[in-house]
Design a protein around this motif. Structure first.
Motif, PDB file in Angstrom:
ATOM      1  N   ASP A 189     132.691 -27.795  71.763  1.00  0.00           N
ATOM      2  CA  ASP A 189     133.382 -28.999  71.295  1.00  0.00           C
ATOM      3  C   ASP A 189     132.780 -30.248  71.842  1.00  0.00           C
ATOM      4  O   ASP A 189     133.208 -30.249  73.187  1.00  0.00           O
ATOM      5  CB  ASP A 189     134.723 -28.735  71.758  1.00  0.00           C
ATOM      6  N   GLU A 190     131.932 -30.816  71.334  1.00  0.00           N
ATOM      7  CA  GLU A 190     131.313 -32.100  71.874  1.00  0.00           C
ATOM      8  C   GLU A 190     130.439 -31.682  73.336  1.00  0.00           C
ATOM      9  O   GLU A 190     129.614 -30.902  72.813  1.00  0.00           O
ATOM     10  CB  GLU A 190     132.447 -33.079  72.307  1.00  0.00           C
ATOM     11  N   ASP A 191     130.830 -32.308  74.227  1.00  0.00           N
ATOM     12  CA  ASP A 191     129.699 -31.892  75.392  1.00  0.00           C
ATOM     13  C   ASP A 191     130.347 -30.634  76.261  1.00  0.00           C
ATOM     14  O   ASP A 191     130.178 -30.695  77.280  1.00  0.00           O
ATOM     15  CB  ASP A 191     129.796 -32.899  76.392  1.00  0.00           C
ATOM     16  N   GLN A 192     131.436 -30.070  75.889  1.00  0.00           N
ATOM     17  CA  GLN A 192     132.069 -28.937  76.403  1.00  0.00           C
ATOM     18  C   GLN A 192     131.795 -27.575  75.550  1.00  0.00           C
ATOM     19  O   GLN A 192     132.134 -27.665  74.291  1.00  0.00           O
ATOM     20  CB  GLN A 192     133.549 -29.256  76.682  1.00  0.00           C
ATOM     21  N   TYR A 193     131.866 -26.402  76.448  1.00  0.00           N
ATOM     22  CA  TYR A 193     131.855 -25.305  75.807  1.00  0.00           C
ATOM     23  C   TYR A 193     132.977 -24.419  76.345  1.00  0.00           C
ATOM     24  O   TYR A 193     133.428 -24.607  77.315  1.00  0.00           O
ATOM     25  CB  TYR A 193     130.518 -24.397  76.120  1.00  0.00           C
ATOM     26  N   THR A 194     133.539 -23.582  75.164  1.00  0.00           N
ATOM     27  CA  THR A 194     134.763 -22.634  75.599  1.00  0.00           C
ATOM     28  C   THR A 194     134.427 -21.348  75.325  1.00  0.00           C
ATOM     29  O   THR A 194     133.595 -20.841  74.355  1.00  0.00           O
ATOM     30  CB  THR A 194     135.976 -23.024  74.501  1.00  0.00           C
ATOM     31  N   ILE A 195     134.413 -20.463  76.166  1.00  0.00           N
ATOM     32  CA  ILE A 195     134.178 -19.146  76.163  1.00  0.00           C
ATOM     33  C   ILE A 195     135.512 -18.152  76.401  1.00  0.00           C
ATOM     34  O   ILE A 195     136.149 -18.306  77.268  1.00  0.00           O
ATOM     35  CB  ILE A 195     133.366 -18.587  77.397  1.00  0.00           C
ATOM     36  N   ARG A 196     135.727 -17.307  75.389  1.00  0.00           N
ATOM     37  CA  ARG A 196     136.743 -16.394  75.210  1.00  0.00           C
ATOM     38  C   ARG A 196     136.233 -14.963  75.821  1.00  0.00           C
ATOM     39  O   ARG A 196     135.349 -14.565  75.230  1.00  0.00           O
ATOM     40  CB  ARG A 196     137.248 -16.221  73.789  1.00  0.00           C
ATOM     41  N   LEU A 197     136.897 -14.605  76.964  1.00  0.00           N
ATOM     42  CA  LEU A 197     136.290 -13.552  77.592  1.00  0.00           C
ATOM     43  C   LEU A 197     137.277 -12.395  78.004  1.00  0.00           C
ATOM     44  O   LEU A 197     138.429 -12.879  78.104  1.00  0.00           O
ATOM     45  CB  LEU A 197     135.801 -14.005  78.951  1.00  0.00           C
ATOM     46  N   THR A 198     136.784 -11.154  77.507  1.00  0.00           N
ATOM     47  CA  THR A 198     137.878 -10.098  77.888  1.00  0.00           C
ATOM     48  C   THR A 198     136.970  -9.252  78.998  1.00  0.00           C
ATOM     49  O   THR A 198     136.042  -8.830  79.355  1.00  0.00           O
ATOM     50  CB  THR A 198     137.660  -8.893  76.872  1.00  0.00           C
ATOM     51  N   LYS A 208     138.496  -7.122  83.083  1.00  0.00           N
ATOM     52  CA  LYS A 208     138.986  -6.148  83.743  1.00  0.00           C
ATOM     53  C   LYS A 208     140.259  -5.828  83.058  1.00  0.00           C
ATOM     54  O   LYS A 208     141.048  -6.675  82.789  1.00  0.00           O
ATOM     55  CB  LYS A 208     139.126  -5.934  85.077  1.00  0.00           C
ATOM     56  N   ARG A 209     140.652  -4.683  82.694  1.00  0.00           N
ATOM     57  CA  ARG A 209     141.847  -3.969  82.140  1.00  0.00           C
ATOM     58  C   ARG A 209     142.276  -4.854  80.824  1.00  0.00           C
ATOM     59  O   ARG A 209     143.131  -4.891  80.437  1.00  0.00           O
ATOM     60  CB  ARG A 209     143.091  -4.303  83.134  1.00  0.00           C
ATOM     61  N   GLN A 210     141.134  -5.155  80.253  1.00  0.00           N
ATOM     62  CA  GLN A 210     141.192  -5.780  78.882  1.00  0.00           C
ATOM     63  C   GLN A 210     142.155  -7.080  78.953  1.00  0.00           C
ATOM     64  O   GLN A 210     142.701  -7.352  77.914  1.00  0.00           O
ATOM     65  CB  GLN A 210     141.922  -4.801  77.771  1.00  0.00           C
ATOM     66  N   LYS A 211     142.073  -7.926  79.844  1.00  0.00           N
ATOM     67  CA  LYS A 211     142.805  -9.055  80.002  1.00  0.00           C
ATOM     68  C   LYS A 211     141.780 -10.032  79.566  1.00  0.00           C
ATOM     69  O   LYS A 211     140.579 -10.394  79.908  1.00  0.00           O
ATOM     70  CB  LYS A 211     143.044  -9.320  81.442  1.00  0.00           C
ATOM     71  N   GLU A 212     142.206 -10.758  78.408  1.00  0.00           N
ATOM     72  CA  GLU A 212     141.561 -12.117  77.817  1.00  0.00           C
ATOM     73  C   GLU A 212     141.657 -13.349  78.639  1.00  0.00           C
ATOM     74  O   GLU A 212     143.092 -13.482  79.132  1.00  0.00           O
ATOM     75  CB  GLU A 212     141.899 -12.162  76.464  1.00  0.00           C
ATOM     76  N   ARG A 213     140.656 -14.165  78.780  1.00  0.00           N
ATOM     77  CA  ARG A 213     140.893 -15.462  79.704  1.00  0.00           C
ATOM     78  C   ARG A 213     140.046 -16.458  78.706  1.00  0.00           C
ATOM     79  O   ARG A 213     138.993 -15.995  78.159  1.00  0.00           O
ATOM     80  CB  ARG A 213     140.805 -15.410  80.973  1.00  0.00           C
ATOM     81  N   MET A 214     140.510 -17.665  79.006  1.00  0.00           N
ATOM     82  CA  MET A 214     139.583 -18.877  78.401  1.00  0.00           C
ATOM     83  C   MET A 214     138.923 -19.442  79.491  1.00  0.00           C
ATOM     84  O   MET A 214     139.213 -19.744  80.362  1.00  0.00           O
ATOM     85  CB  MET A 214     140.243 -19.665  77.619  1.00  0.00           C
ATOM     86  N   LEU A 215     137.464 -19.890  79.379  1.00  0.00           N
ATOM     87  CA  LEU A 215     136.753 -20.634  80.289  1.00  0.00           C
ATOM     88  C   LEU A 215     136.333 -21.704  79.616  1.00  0.00           C
ATOM     89  O   LEU A 215     135.884 -21.809  78.584  1.00  0.00           O
ATOM     90  CB  LEU A 215     135.569 -19.710  80.740  1.00  0.00           C
TER      91      LEU A 215
END
Length: 285
Positions: A188-197, A199-206
């Protein structure tokens, strides 16, 4: 006492060094059921712990050990044996956790009763802590490592710079880095977003910006937008194999090799993650 108890678990054939395969299939092996419920990274670690337990009991590997025959005295003997060998408290406790997990699976499958399960698991964990291995990486050391990658004009240079930037800038584990695919990345423009899974199948956004985003952008310019693993494995001469991902061990090898080229000693991917956490704490997060 410990060796005698272990021999009793293995039976006469185990004392002679012979291995008698279990008659039960894999689907009814409580160790297999327990391991199947773990994440891939945890599965490897716990399988290694169960393999060591099986070997202490006279069996070649965890698939062959009669787990439902394990009693309190066997678990206590295993705990004592590991301590005698000089295993760290964390290693012993991880092994006990693996045994408890197998016995819990056996109880849930109706292979042992509740009393058997509770008695066998009623072995105390080991108290005590050891200082964690590794260290924080200084800003000067990190800059030197990144410089080595940037000065490498091959595709591997761009890839390795992105790996190190994500390990430090996003605090990713090596298993998480190796598991990233193009589906995880959004720009998104000058920023990247990473959707990560994790430990213990926990999702988080970076959310990546600044230098970390720049390093990822430079790698994506080289890699292209084809689907598949984010990081390609390499060959001699800095050439990469499109479509073939990297293992966690390969990620570690990249960090260690680039650190050595930069004259920085004793650096691992977890050290970069530790530095990320330290910097967050220093900034008051």
């Amino acid at each position: 006492m410990g060796d005698n108890e272990l021999a009793n678990l293995g039976g006469a054939s185990a004392v002679r060094g012979e291995v008698e395969p279990l008659s039960e299939g894999t689907s009814t092996n409580p160790a297999a059921v327990y391991l199947a419920g773990l994440a891939p990274t945890g599965r490897r670690s716990m399988a290694a712990a169960l393999r060591r337990v099986a070997q202490l009991c006279g069996y070649a590997d965890w698939q062959l050990a009669p787990w439902t025959a394990m009693r309190f005295e066997h678990v206590q003997a295993i705990r004592s044996k590991l301590l005698e060998e000089g295993s760290k408290p964390a290693t012993v406790n991880k092994t006990l956790a693996a045994i408890r997990g197998v016995l819990r699976a056996a109880w849930r499958m109706g292979q042992i009763d509740a009393e058997h399960y509770q008695r066998a698991c009623d072995v105390d964990s080991v108290a005590g802590n050891r200082l964690p291995a590794g260290r924080a990486v200084t800003q000067g050391e990190l800059a030197a490592i990144m410089r080595v990658c940037i000065e490498d004009e091959t595709s591997a240079g761009s890839r390795d710079a992105a790996i190190i930037a994500l390990a430090y800038g996003a605090g990713l584990r090596r298993a998480e880095l190796s598991a990233l695919t193009m589906d995880c990345i959004a720009e998104d423009e000058d920023q990247y977003t990473i959707r990560l899974t994790g430990k213990r199948q926990k999702e988080r956004m970076l959310y990546l910006d600044n230098g970390c985003a720049d390093a990822l952008h430079a790698w994506l310019d080289v890699r292209g937008a084809e689907p598949g693993p984010l990081f390609y494995s390499g060959r001699r001469g800095g050439h990469l194999t499109a479509g073939q991902g990297m293992t966690p061990q390969a990620i570690r090898d990249v960090v260690v090799r680039r650190a050595e080229q930069a004259g920085v000693k004793d650096v691992s991917p977890h050290d970069l993650r530790r530095t990320f956490v330290s910097d967050l704490l220093d900034s008051g997060v």
